[in-house]
Design an enzyme around this catalytic site. Structure first.
Site, PDB file in Angstrom:
ATOM      1  N   ASP A  58      62.959 -81.815  86.887  1.00 12.11           N
ATOM      2  CA  ASP A  58      63.712 -82.481  85.856  1.00 12.11           C
ATOM      3  C   ASP A  58      64.134 -83.670  86.645  1.00 12.11           C
ATOM      4  O   ASP A  58      65.176 -84.309  85.942  1.00 12.11           O
ATOM      5  CB  ASP A  58      64.504 -81.669  85.879  1.00 12.11           C
ATOM      6  CG  ASP A  58      64.290 -80.309  84.627  1.00 12.11           C
ATOM      7  OD1 ASP A  58      63.102 -80.284  84.573  1.00 12.11           O
ATOM      8  OD2 ASP A  58      65.381 -79.713  83.918  1.00 12.11           O
ATOM      9  N   ASP A 116      62.209 -81.364  81.466  1.00 10.36           N
ATOM     10  CA  ASP A 116      63.274 -81.204  80.269  1.00 10.36           C
ATOM     11  C   ASP A 116      62.044 -81.574  79.096  1.00 10.36           C
ATOM     12  O   ASP A 116      61.827 -82.773  78.773  1.00 10.36           O
ATOM     13  CB  ASP A 116      64.592 -81.437  80.087  1.00 10.36           C
ATOM     14  CG  ASP A 116      65.621 -79.539  79.715  1.00 10.36           C
ATOM     15  OD1 ASP A 116      64.835 -79.008  80.393  1.00 10.36           O
ATOM     16  OD2 ASP A 116      66.626 -80.532  79.683  1.00 10.36           O
ATOM     17  N   HIS A 147      62.487 -82.076  75.258  1.00 11.42           N
ATOM     18  CA  HIS A 147      63.384 -81.110  73.690  1.00 11.42           C
ATOM     19  C   HIS A 147      62.365 -82.218  72.639  1.00 11.42           C
ATOM     20  O   HIS A 147      62.616 -82.985  72.113  1.00 11.42           O
ATOM     21  CB  HIS A 147      64.877 -81.656  73.698  1.00 11.42           C
ATOM     22  CG  HIS A 147      65.495 -80.804  75.158  1.00 11.42           C
ATOM     23  ND1 HIS A 147      65.097 -79.545  75.176  1.00 11.42           N
ATOM     24  CD2 HIS A 147      66.183 -81.396  76.106  1.00 11.42           C
ATOM     25  CE1 HIS A 147      66.115 -78.818  76.228  1.00 11.42           C
ATOM     26  NE2 HIS A 147      66.753 -79.739  76.684  1.00 11.42           N
ATOM     27  N   HIS A 157      66.863 -80.074  68.378  1.00 14.72           N
ATOM     28  CA  HIS A 157      66.827 -79.440  69.809  1.00 14.72           C
ATOM     29  C   HIS A 157      68.412 -78.381  69.331  1.00 14.72           C
ATOM     30  O   HIS A 157      69.668 -79.146  69.054  1.00 14.72           O
ATOM     31  CB  HIS A 157      66.620 -79.567  71.698  1.00 14.72           C
ATOM     32  CG  HIS A 157      66.299 -78.102  71.539  1.00 14.72           C
ATOM     33  ND1 HIS A 157      67.629 -77.794  73.658  1.00 14.72           N
ATOM     34  CD2 HIS A 157      65.629 -76.912  72.343  1.00 14.72           C
ATOM     35  CE1 HIS A 157      66.893 -76.932  73.659  1.00 14.72           C
ATOM     36  NE2 HIS A 157      66.254 -76.588  73.463  1.00 14.72           N
ATOM     37  N   HIS A 179      69.292 -85.823  75.242  1.00 19.20           N
ATOM     38  CA  HIS A 179      68.530 -85.975  76.466  1.00 19.20           C
ATOM     39  C   HIS A 179      67.321 -85.290  76.275  1.00 19.20           C
ATOM     40  O   HIS A 179      66.804 -84.181  75.805  1.00 19.20           O
ATOM     41  CB  HIS A 179      69.616 -85.026  77.514  1.00 19.20           C
ATOM     42  CG  HIS A 179      69.821 -83.612  77.298  1.00 19.20           C
ATOM     43  ND1 HIS A 179      70.195 -83.066  76.665  1.00 19.20           N
ATOM     44  CD2 HIS A 179      68.351 -82.924  78.333  1.00 19.20           C
ATOM     45  CE1 HIS A 179      70.830 -81.856  76.837  1.00 19.20           C
ATOM     46  NE2 HIS A 179      69.047 -82.115  77.807  1.00 19.20           N
ATOM     47  N   LYS A 193      59.797 -77.633  79.963  1.00 14.93           N
ATOM     48  CA  LYS A 193      60.051 -76.638  79.226  1.00 14.93           C
ATOM     49  C   LYS A 193      61.647 -77.385  78.069  1.00 14.93           C
ATOM     50  O   LYS A 193      61.398 -78.790  77.637  1.00 14.93           O
ATOM     51  CB  LYS A 193      61.305 -75.994  80.604  1.00 14.93           C
ATOM     52  CG  LYS A 193      61.641 -76.812  81.378  1.00 14.93           C
ATOM     53  CD  LYS A 193      62.690 -76.093  82.686  1.00 14.93           C
ATOM     54  CE  LYS A 193      63.247 -77.829  83.551  1.00 14.93           C
ATOM     55  NZ  LYS A 193      64.587 -77.802  82.711  1.00 14.93           N
ATOM     56  N   CYS A 212      69.367 -75.806  86.249  1.00 22.44           N
ATOM     57  CA  CYS A 212      67.852 -75.679  86.302  1.00 22.44           C
ATOM     58  C   CYS A 212      67.459 -75.018  87.388  1.00 22.44           C
ATOM     59  O   CYS A 212      66.193 -74.249  87.557  1.00 22.44           O
ATOM     60  CB  CYS A 212      66.819 -77.080  85.237  1.00 22.44           C
ATOM     61  SG  CYS A 212      67.473 -76.889  83.890  1.00 22.44           S
TER      62      CYS A 212
END
Length: 236
Positions: A19, A57, A59, A63, A110, A134, A179
């Site tokens: 990330d 990440d 999203h 989310h 984010h 993810k 994470c």
């Protein structure tokens, strides 16, 4: 304690860069001093790992982890989330993992799909890295690069590692207490020898409890990237 790299070879090792994205370095959920680890990670990426992976990440805008999607809630409030019924219905009958509610921090928006915040930061040498995404499902938080906490969704990372006959994973990136930790714990759970390079990680909190938790789980902590960069195993 001296670095123990017994049975570690470049041919059976992977690096997981977690990330290192705009929103976590300079954006809406920036981790303090995260920009300071980019050069260290780049140096590690020059080593001859058999597999080099960078996670994102990724999203959707609605989310479940975003505070703005919960009426009356503020950023950094906590709620309890439950596994989405439609995903529970699809899980394998032999999977008996508990599906209890989990505490969820409500974050600022984010790493939204197809925005600049989701992109890797300028300066990270990510070209040629295999990308694993993810947190793509609207109703599930996924800190780990492997799977969500209920095991209802997975990213394919475990199979990617096994297909390359990887035995050892080296984890770096952001954030150490979320994470990075979750990824390292899952890597260990799935049977990989797991290392985290401490000076190539930045955390949200200064408490440092993530290092204790990972160590207790059998994750091996490498103090500095220099220990790997100068090791005979990776410089042969």
């Amino acid at each position: 304690m001296p670095l123990d790299l017994a049975y570690v070879e470049p041919s059976n090792s992977a690096i997981l860069v977690i990330d290192v994205q705009n929103d976590f370095v300079s954006g809406s959920l920036a981790v303090r001093d995260a920009e300071q680890i980019i050069n260290t990670i780049n140096a590690l990426l020059t080593l001859p790992f058999a597999l080099k992976v960078a996670t994102q990440d990724y999203h959707p805008a609605n989310h479940i982890s975003f505070a703005r999607n919960h009426t009356g809630k503020k950023e950094f409030d906590k709620i309890t989330i439950f596994p989405p019924a439609e995903l529970v219905a699809r899980r394998m009958p032999e999977d008996e993992r508990p599906l209890e509610g989990l505490e969820q921090v409500l974050w600022p928006v984010h790493c939204v799909q197809d925005t600049t915040g989701v992109a890797f930061v300028d300066g990270l040498k990510h070209e040629g890295l295999e990308v694993v995404r993810k947190g793509c499902d609207v109703g599930i938080e996924c800190y780990s690069a492997f799977e969500d906490p209920w095991g209802l969704t997975n990213t394919g990372l475990k199979d990617k590692l096994r297909n390359k006959e990887i035995s050892n994973v080296f984890v770096v990136g952001i954030a150490g207490d979320y994470c990075v930790k979750s990824t390292a714990l899952d890597a260990k759970k799935h049977g990989f020898r797991t290392f985290v390079v401490r000076d190539a990680v930045k955390s949200v909190s200064d408490e440092g409890t993530e290092w204790t938790e990972m160590t207790k789980a059998g994750v091996e902590i490498i103090g500095t990237a220099e220990e790997l960069l100068t090791s005979k195993i990776f410089s042969q």
